[in-house]
Design a protein around this motif. Structure first.
Motif, PDB file in Angstrom:
ATOM      1  N   MET A   1       0.841  -1.189   0.000  1.00 55.40           N
ATOM      2  CA  MET A   1       0.000   0.000   0.000  1.00 55.40           C
ATOM      3  C   MET A   1       0.883   1.248   0.000  1.00 55.40           C
ATOM      4  O   MET A   1       1.847   1.329   0.760  1.00 55.40           O
ATOM      5  CB  MET A   1      -0.918   0.007   1.240  1.00 55.40           C
ATOM      6  CG  MET A   1      -1.923   1.149   1.246  1.00 55.40           C
ATOM      7  SD  MET A   1      -2.977   1.121   2.725  1.00 55.40           S
ATOM      8  CE  MET A   1      -3.846  -0.425   2.486  1.00 55.40           C
ATOM      9  N   SER A   2       0.545   2.232  -0.852  1.00 57.66           N
ATOM     10  CA  SER A   2       1.343   3.450  -0.941  1.00 57.66           C
ATOM     11  C   SER A   2       1.118   4.325   0.285  1.00 57.66           C
ATOM     12  O   SER A   2       0.164   4.132   1.057  1.00 57.66           O
ATOM     13  CB  SER A   2       0.973   4.231  -2.204  1.00 57.66           C
ATOM     14  OG  SER A   2      -0.337   4.764  -2.097  1.00 57.66           O
ATOM     15  N   GLN A   4       0.167   7.439   0.177  1.00 62.98           N
ATOM     16  CA  GLN A   4      -1.095   8.163  -0.023  1.00 62.98           C
ATOM     17  C   GLN A   4      -2.296   7.299   0.373  1.00 62.98           C
ATOM     18  O   GLN A   4      -3.236   7.791   1.010  1.00 62.98           O
ATOM     19  CB  GLN A   4      -1.232   8.604  -1.478  1.00 62.98           C
ATOM     20  CG  GLN A   4      -0.226   9.669  -1.903  1.00 62.98           C
ATOM     21  CD  GLN A   4       0.976   9.059  -2.596  1.00 62.98           C
ATOM     22  OE1 GLN A   4       1.379   7.928  -2.284  1.00 62.98           O
ATOM     23  NE2 GLN A   4       1.551   9.795  -3.542  1.00 62.98           N
ATOM     24  N   GLU A   5      -2.269   6.025   0.015  1.00 62.02           N
ATOM     25  CA  GLU A   5      -3.379   5.136   0.361  1.00 62.02           C
ATOM     26  C   GLU A   5      -3.472   4.921   1.867  1.00 62.02           C
ATOM     27  O   GLU A   5      -4.567   4.911   2.445  1.00 62.02           O
ATOM     28  CB  GLU A   5      -3.215   3.798  -0.369  1.00 62.02           C
ATOM     29  CG  GLU A   5      -3.406   3.893  -1.876  1.00 62.02           C
ATOM     30  CD  GLU A   5      -3.008   2.617  -2.593  1.00 62.02           C
ATOM     31  OE1 GLU A   5      -3.535   2.364  -3.686  1.00 62.02           O
ATOM     32  OE2 GLU A   5      -2.147   1.871  -2.051  1.00 62.02           O
ATOM     33  N   SER A   6      -2.308   4.756   2.504  1.00 69.10           N
ATOM     34  CA  SER A   6      -2.302   4.592   3.960  1.00 69.10           C
ATOM     35  C   SER A   6      -2.815   5.840   4.656  1.00 69.10           C
ATOM     36  O   SER A   6      -3.571   5.773   5.632  1.00 69.10           O
ATOM     37  CB  SER A   6      -0.883   4.262   4.438  1.00 69.10           C
ATOM     38  OG  SER A   6      -0.415   3.043   3.887  1.00 69.10           O
ATOM     39  N   GLU A   9      -6.573   6.118   4.513  1.00 72.97           N
ATOM     40  CA  GLU A   9      -7.231   5.261   5.497  1.00 72.97           C
ATOM     41  C   GLU A   9      -7.278   5.935   6.865  1.00 72.97           C
ATOM     42  O   GLU A   9      -8.293   5.876   7.563  1.00 72.97           O
ATOM     43  CB  GLU A   9      -6.504   3.919   5.598  1.00 72.97           C
ATOM     44  CG  GLU A   9      -6.799   2.959   4.460  1.00 72.97           C
ATOM     45  CD  GLU A   9      -6.330   1.551   4.785  1.00 72.97           C
ATOM     46  OE1 GLU A   9      -5.710   1.360   5.853  1.00 72.97           O
ATOM     47  OE2 GLU A   9      -6.592   0.646   3.978  1.00 72.97           O
ATOM     48  N   ILE A  79       3.837   4.724   9.831  1.00 74.49           N
ATOM     49  CA  ILE A  79       3.790   4.425   8.396  1.00 74.49           C
ATOM     50  C   ILE A  79       5.002   5.027   7.683  1.00 74.49           C
ATOM     51  O   ILE A  79       5.657   4.373   6.864  1.00 74.49           O
ATOM     52  CB  ILE A  79       2.475   4.954   7.791  1.00 74.49           C
ATOM     53  CG1 ILE A  79       1.292   4.135   8.307  1.00 74.49           C
ATOM     54  CG2 ILE A  79       2.532   4.925   6.262  1.00 74.49           C
ATOM     55  CD1 ILE A  79      -0.056   4.761   8.015  1.00 74.49           C
TER      56      ILE A  79
END
Length: 290
Positions: A1-2, A4-6, A9, A79
């Protein structure tokens, strides 16, 4: 997961659960705070209200406190650390106050992730801006907000040895020339002869601009120390010890302490200087027990 995606979330989770202050607003804490900051305004004690800028004090985690699992800043920090963005180059904080807190009120705080922007190029390396918003409540009423922003960056790899290199200036070049020669050089004022470290352009005692140096014996004792467990540091195996050593000459110098188990490090431990040659352009000072 990138990243940005993390981040998306974490943003989608919204505000964290309300975290209650361990103590209600109280006069002893207000008195300590105003005395520490030199705030002589009698209103706070007379009217039994807290200075607005104290808002963070009531919900601080303490020396042994841990951030809850739903804390957005802790989540994004983990992260980014995992992705190699382990260092912080800058922070800024903007606070808004709606009213003073009254003695006896119990406050709580909730936080949410606003956004994560990046990657950004900095002189120190690529990084990401992380912005959070915290809101303090008293009896359900918002009393203050804080927008907090931090830039987390990835330290560039340094070769050989993947070591972060110090910035050498006209004020410090004599020190690093000394380590290359196996000498621990301490700045001395050419006017009043006062010793100082770290070095600087003017003497803090008399203000003279006549810097000289002396070669220290390299002997001293541990004045204070920290054991570094996290985050990872390029060129270092965790954990490691950073010790502030008081030299026999009276000044204090900070460097890594090696050659002794972490559990055996103590204040007052006698040490001597050591030198670690990284390459032809850099030799680092360190400490070893004597």
């Amino acid at each position: 997961m990138s990243i940005q995606e993390s981040a998306a979330e974490v943003v989608a989770r919204g505000e964290s659960a309300a975290r209650l202050a361990p103590d209600p607003v109280n006069l002893p804490m207000i008195r300590h705070w105003t005395e520490a900051l030199g705030d002589t305004n009698p209103r706070y004690l007379d009217a039994q209200v807290a200075p607005p800028a104290m808002i963070q004090v009531w919900t601080m985690y303490g020396l042994r406190g841990q951030r809850p699992p739903d804390d957005p800043l802790a989540a994004m920090t983990a992260i980014l650390d995992e992705a190699g963005f382990t260092s912080v180059v800058a922070t800024n904080c903007e606070q808004t106050y709606h009213r003073c807190l009254r003695v006896g009120e119990q406050v709580s705080v909730r936080s949410r992730l606003v956004d994560v922007t990046g990657p950004k190029r900095t002189a120190l390396g690529e990084g990401w801006f992380v912005t959070t918003l915290s809101t303090w409540y008293a009896d359900g009423e918002p009393v203050a907000e804080m927008m907090f922003r931090v830039l987390k960056f990835r330290p560039p790899s340094r070769v050989p040895g993947n070591v972060l290199r110090p910035v050498v200036s006209r004020d410090t070049e004599f020190f690093w020339e000394g380590t290359a020669a196996g000498e621990l050089r301490i700045q001395r004022c050419g006017a009043c002869r006062a010793l100082r470290h770290p070095p600087g352009p003017s003497c803090p005692e008399c203000g003279a601009l006549k810097p000289e140096y002396v070669v220290a014996s390299g002997l001293g004792t541990v004045y204070s120390f920290v054991v570094h467990h996290h985050p990872p540091v390029p060129g270092r195996e965790l954990p490691f010890v950073v010790a502030l050593v008081e030299l026999d000459e009276g000044v204090r110098v900070l460097a890594e302490l090696t050659g002794v188990p972490v559990e055996d490090v103590r204040i007052g431990l006698p040490v001597r200087v050591s030198f670690v040659r990284v390459d032809a352009g850099l030799t680092l000072p360190g400490w070893r027990p004597r």
